[in-house]
Design an enzyme around this catalytic site. Structure first.
Site, PDB file in Angstrom:
ATOM      1  N   GLU A 136       0.892  -1.165   0.000  1.00 47.94           N
ATOM      2  CA  GLU A 136       0.000   0.000   0.000  1.00 47.94           C
ATOM      3  C   GLU A 136       0.926   1.210   0.000  1.00 47.94           C
ATOM      4  O   GLU A 136       1.478   1.576   1.035  1.00 47.94           O
ATOM      5  CB  GLU A 136      -0.885  -0.008   1.253  1.00 47.94           C
ATOM      6  N   CYS A 189      -2.047   9.360   2.144  1.00 53.44           N
ATOM      7  CA  CYS A 189      -1.790   8.875   0.784  1.00 53.44           C
ATOM      8  C   CYS A 189      -2.919   9.275  -0.157  1.00 53.44           C
ATOM      9  O   CYS A 189      -2.738   9.241  -1.372  1.00 53.44           O
ATOM     10  CB  CYS A 189      -1.597   7.374   0.798  1.00 53.44           C
TER      11      CYS A 189
HETATM   12  P1  NAD Z   1       8.402   4.713   4.830  1.00 50.38           P
HETATM   13  O1  NAD Z   1       8.403   3.900   3.577  1.00 50.38           O
HETATM   14  O2  NAD Z   1       9.563   5.577   5.093  1.00 50.38           O
HETATM   15  O3  NAD Z   1       8.289   3.747   6.097  1.00 50.38           O
HETATM   16  C1  NAD Z   1       7.230   2.831   6.236  1.00 50.38           C
HETATM   17  C2  NAD Z   1       7.677   1.682   7.125  1.00 50.38           C
HETATM   18  O4  NAD Z   1       8.706   0.949   6.465  1.00 50.38           O
HETATM   19  C3  NAD Z   1       8.268   2.118   8.463  1.00 50.38           C
HETATM   20  O5  NAD Z   1       7.831   1.236   9.463  1.00 50.38           O
HETATM   21  C4  NAD Z   1       9.750   1.970   8.229  1.00 50.38           C
HETATM   22  O6  NAD Z   1      10.473   1.767   9.409  1.00 50.38           O
HETATM   23  C5  NAD Z   1       9.804   0.747   7.345  1.00 50.38           C
HETATM   24  N1  NAD Z   1      11.023   0.590   6.562  1.00 50.38           N
HETATM   25  C6  NAD Z   1      11.866   1.545   6.111  1.00 50.38           C
HETATM   26  N2  NAD Z   1      12.875   1.003   5.419  1.00 50.38           N
HETATM   27  C7  NAD Z   1      12.650  -0.330   5.399  1.00 50.38           C
HETATM   28  C8  NAD Z   1      13.316  -1.442   4.804  1.00 50.38           C
HETATM   29  N3  NAD Z   1      14.420  -1.290   4.102  1.00 50.38           N
HETATM   30  N4  NAD Z   1      12.779  -2.672   4.956  1.00 50.38           N
HETATM   31  C9  NAD Z   1      11.634  -2.844   5.654  1.00 50.38           C
HETATM   32  N5  NAD Z   1      10.964  -1.828   6.236  1.00 50.38           N
HETATM   33  C10 NAD Z   1      11.462  -0.592   6.115  1.00 50.38           C
HETATM   34  O7  NAD Z   1       7.036   5.526   4.837  1.00 50.38           O
HETATM   35  P2  NAD Z   1       6.531   6.645   5.852  1.00 50.38           P
HETATM   36  O8  NAD Z   1       7.298   7.891   5.578  1.00 50.38           O
HETATM   37  O9  NAD Z   1       6.470   6.124   7.223  1.00 50.38           O
HETATM   38  O10 NAD Z   1       5.023   6.811   5.359  1.00 50.38           O
HETATM   39  C11 NAD Z   1       4.640   7.628   4.326  1.00 50.38           C
HETATM   40  C12 NAD Z   1       4.368   6.852   3.065  1.00 50.38           C
HETATM   41  O11 NAD Z   1       3.378   5.864   3.296  1.00 50.38           O
HETATM   42  C13 NAD Z   1       3.790   7.750   1.974  1.00 50.38           C
HETATM   43  O12 NAD Z   1       4.377   7.427   0.744  1.00 50.38           O
HETATM   44  C14 NAD Z   1       2.312   7.391   1.983  1.00 50.38           C
HETATM   45  O13 NAD Z   1       1.620   7.651   0.800  1.00 50.38           O
HETATM   46  C15 NAD Z   1       2.369   5.942   2.279  1.00 50.38           C
HETATM   47  N6  NAD Z   1       1.074   5.493   2.774  1.00 50.38           N
HETATM   48  C16 NAD Z   1       0.290   4.691   1.990  1.00 50.38           C
HETATM   49  C17 NAD Z   1      -0.971   4.290   2.428  1.00 50.38           C
HETATM   50  C18 NAD Z   1      -1.831   3.382   1.611  1.00 50.38           C
HETATM   51  O14 NAD Z   1      -2.721   2.760   2.187  1.00 50.38           O
HETATM   52  N7  NAD Z   1      -1.639   3.259   0.316  1.00 50.38           N
HETATM   53  C19 NAD Z   1      -1.425   4.719   3.669  1.00 50.38           C
HETATM   54  C20 NAD Z   1      -0.607   5.550   4.424  1.00 50.38           C
HETATM   55  C21 NAD Z   1       0.640   5.916   3.982  1.00 50.38           C
END
Ligand code: NAD
Length: 489
Positions: free
Chosen positions: A259, A297
């Site tokens: 997502e 998002c």
């Molecule tokens: P992010 O990708 O930086 O982090 C998300 C999660 O991934 C965190 O828990 C982080 O610790 C983890 N993570 C980071 N690097 C990783 C790796 N190498 N391996 C595994 N896990 C890892 O995102 P964010 O800044 O926390 O959130 C914002 C993003 O989330 C935006 O792009 C937003 O659009 C998206 N989002 C999507 C939805 C949806 O339902 N489509 C909903 C909410 C947010």
């Protein structure tokens, strides 16, 4: 005064436990959570050790068969319990969300309300979810045969969640897992782990078998260990595109649901043209471009307005944006709070500056203060400017004029993303045309794209992801159909 009262109530959590195999635990080092608005420390927890990660995964794998055999009433009772306890502690949980993520209290309360409903719906789905009976005698060779299709959990789930809905997006991983009887290991976002830990506390009050859930604070680098672990065959990730893509590349053989981000658009169609129509759309768009400082998002990022309506719409939109109150998120009256960090606000500022250099006009907004970026409306933005083409994840709206509705739909599709779109029209034929034409996971007719009911299928196409959440969809995602063919019936 209301603001100060709320501000002083902001929660501070000392030494929060995390959960390893359903039990509270403390690990190594320190993870300090800062309030984005003023930088003060609002909570502390520790990081899971390598041994604790191992214990969590081993327990999930070990309990998988027992979990899959749990009766529906037991799964539903646990989910109902969490829903009820969240409702009892709703004020406290909202204050916690505001403290750790800087989300204005009214939006934090809305998130708690949604999480309550997510767990309640999951309980209902747990009672209903059963599979089907298929007749096979449509062909003479299969006379006397039927197929019974049950859904079996694929195995333990790894849920990785972002900072922007630190409670409800964790709920969207945990609740369907419990509903189908799959153990789950959650890795919450490092900036906002506290709500997930509180959810762990509520899950620990249930009668779910030990090992059914773990909530592990880990730095990004160590999340990869969990992703690679073969004992967690399902990875349900919500977060940014690059991290999602890296996960998919890392484990091509696992069942991965992504997502990801979006740059959601709204269209003001030709028939949405009365004074009342335009004022309504302007208010909805102003609110949902800027709720949670645009860090959703499906926050509205692009608006396409039929050219006949553009000159009437733009001043209404600017006026509606000017009515929003920006400031301390713990003030009940605040509409727009800070971004998650000053770094995030600086990025948004750089993107806006870049668009202005490329010829864009700032109609309102555009001056950062610390982690707070004011609601900003831009016009004359080149389509390839990052503020239009990429996910801004900030309170910035790009408004463009289009010749006709079909051109607007084409502009919506001219994007690397496809999560949701909003189409302001009264006409059924236009609604159906939009639904056919738009390359997104969902079209909201008569409103902004930023609408999500937690039970509906939710997710994106193109760069916005793979697979769907929403309770039933996630339950299907976490399970495989397992057929039993009965002969001679
Ligand atoms: P992010 O990708 O930086 O982090 C998300 C999660 O991934 C965190 O828990 C982080 O610790 C983890 N993570 C980071 N690097 C990783 C790796 N190498 N391996 C595994 N896990 C890892 O995102 P964010 O800044 O926390 O959130 C914002 C993003 O989330 C935006 O792009 C937003 O659009 C998206 N989002 C999507 C939805 C949806 O339902 N489509 C909903 C909410 C947010």
């Amino acid at each position: 005064a209301a603001g100060q009262a709320a501000g002083s109530r902001l929660l501070r959590v000392e030494s929060a436990a995390f959960y390893v195999a359903s039990r509270p635990a403390h690990g190594e080092g320190e993870l300090t959570v800062h309030h984005p608005y003023d930088g003060r420390a609002v909570g502390r927890t520790t990081l899971a050790t390598t041994d604790q990660v191992e214990a969590a995964v081993a327990a999930a794998a070990g309990v998988a068969a027992e979990a899959a055999a749990l009766p529906a009433h037991a799964r539903a009772a646990a989910l109902d319990h969490v829903s009820r306890r969240l409702a009892e502690r709703a004020d406290e949980v909202a204050l916690l969300i505001t403290a750790e993520g800087g989300k204005p209290l009214k939006w934090a309360r809305a998130e708690v309300g949604r999480a309550i409903s997510t767990f309640r719906w999951a309980a209902e789905e747990a009672r209903r979810f059963s599979g089907e009976l298929q007749r096979l005698d449509t062909d003479p060779t299969a006379t006397g045969r039927i197929a019974l299709v049950r859904r079996a959990p694929k195995g333990p789930v790894l849920g990785i969640t972002p900072f922007n809905f630190p409670l409800n997006l964790v709920a969207h991983k945990v609740a369907p897992a419990v509903a189908v009887g799959a153990p789950i290991v959650v890795k919450p976002a490092p900036a906002t782990p506290l709500s997930a830990l509180l959810l762990g506390e509520l899950l620990a009050e249930t009668d779910l078998p030990e090992g059914m859930f773990s909530v592990l604070p880990l730095p990004n680098e160590r999340a990869a260990e969990l992703v690679a672990d073969p004992r967690l065959p399902v990875v349900s990730f919500t977060g940014s595109g690059p991290v999602g893509a890296a996960i998919r590349r890392a484990v091509p053989d696992k069942h991965v649901t992504l997502e990801l981000g979006g740059n959601a658009a709204a269209v003001i169609c030709e028939d949405w043209n009365t004074d009342e129509d335009l004022t309504y759309a302007a208010h909805r768009i102003a609110t949902f471009a800027n709720y949670q400082a645009g860090q959703s998002c499906i926050a509205v990022q692009r608006v396409y307005v039929h050219e006949w309506l553009y000159d009437a719409f733009l001043p209404r939109l600017v006026a509606a944006v000017q009515e929003l109150r920006t400031g301390d998120p713990s003030d009940e009256l605040t509409d727009v709070g800070p971004l998650v960090s000053e770094e995030a606000a600086r990025r948004v500022e750089a993107w806006v500056d870049e668009a202005v250099t490329a010829g864009a006009t700032i109609e309102v907004g555009g001056r950062r203060e610390g982690a707070t970026y004011p609601p900003t409306v831009l016009t004359g933005v080149p389509a390839d400017a990052r503020v239009s083409a990429e996910e801004v994840f900030g309170p910035v709206l790009v408004v463009a004029r289009v010749e006709h509705d079909r051109a607007a739909f084409a502009a919506v599709n001219d994007s690397a993303y496809g999560l949701q779109a909003g189409v302001f029209t009264h006409r059924l034929d236009v609604a159906f045309a939009a639904h056919r034409a738009l390359e997104v996971g969902g079209v909201v007719v008569g409103d902004v794209p930023s609408y999500r009911a937690d039970q509906m299928p939710y997710g994106g196409v193109k760069g916005s992801g793979v697979g769907r959440e929403g309770l039933r969809s996630a339950m299907e995602d976490y399970t495989d159909p397992r057929v039993m063919v009965l002969t001679g019936v």
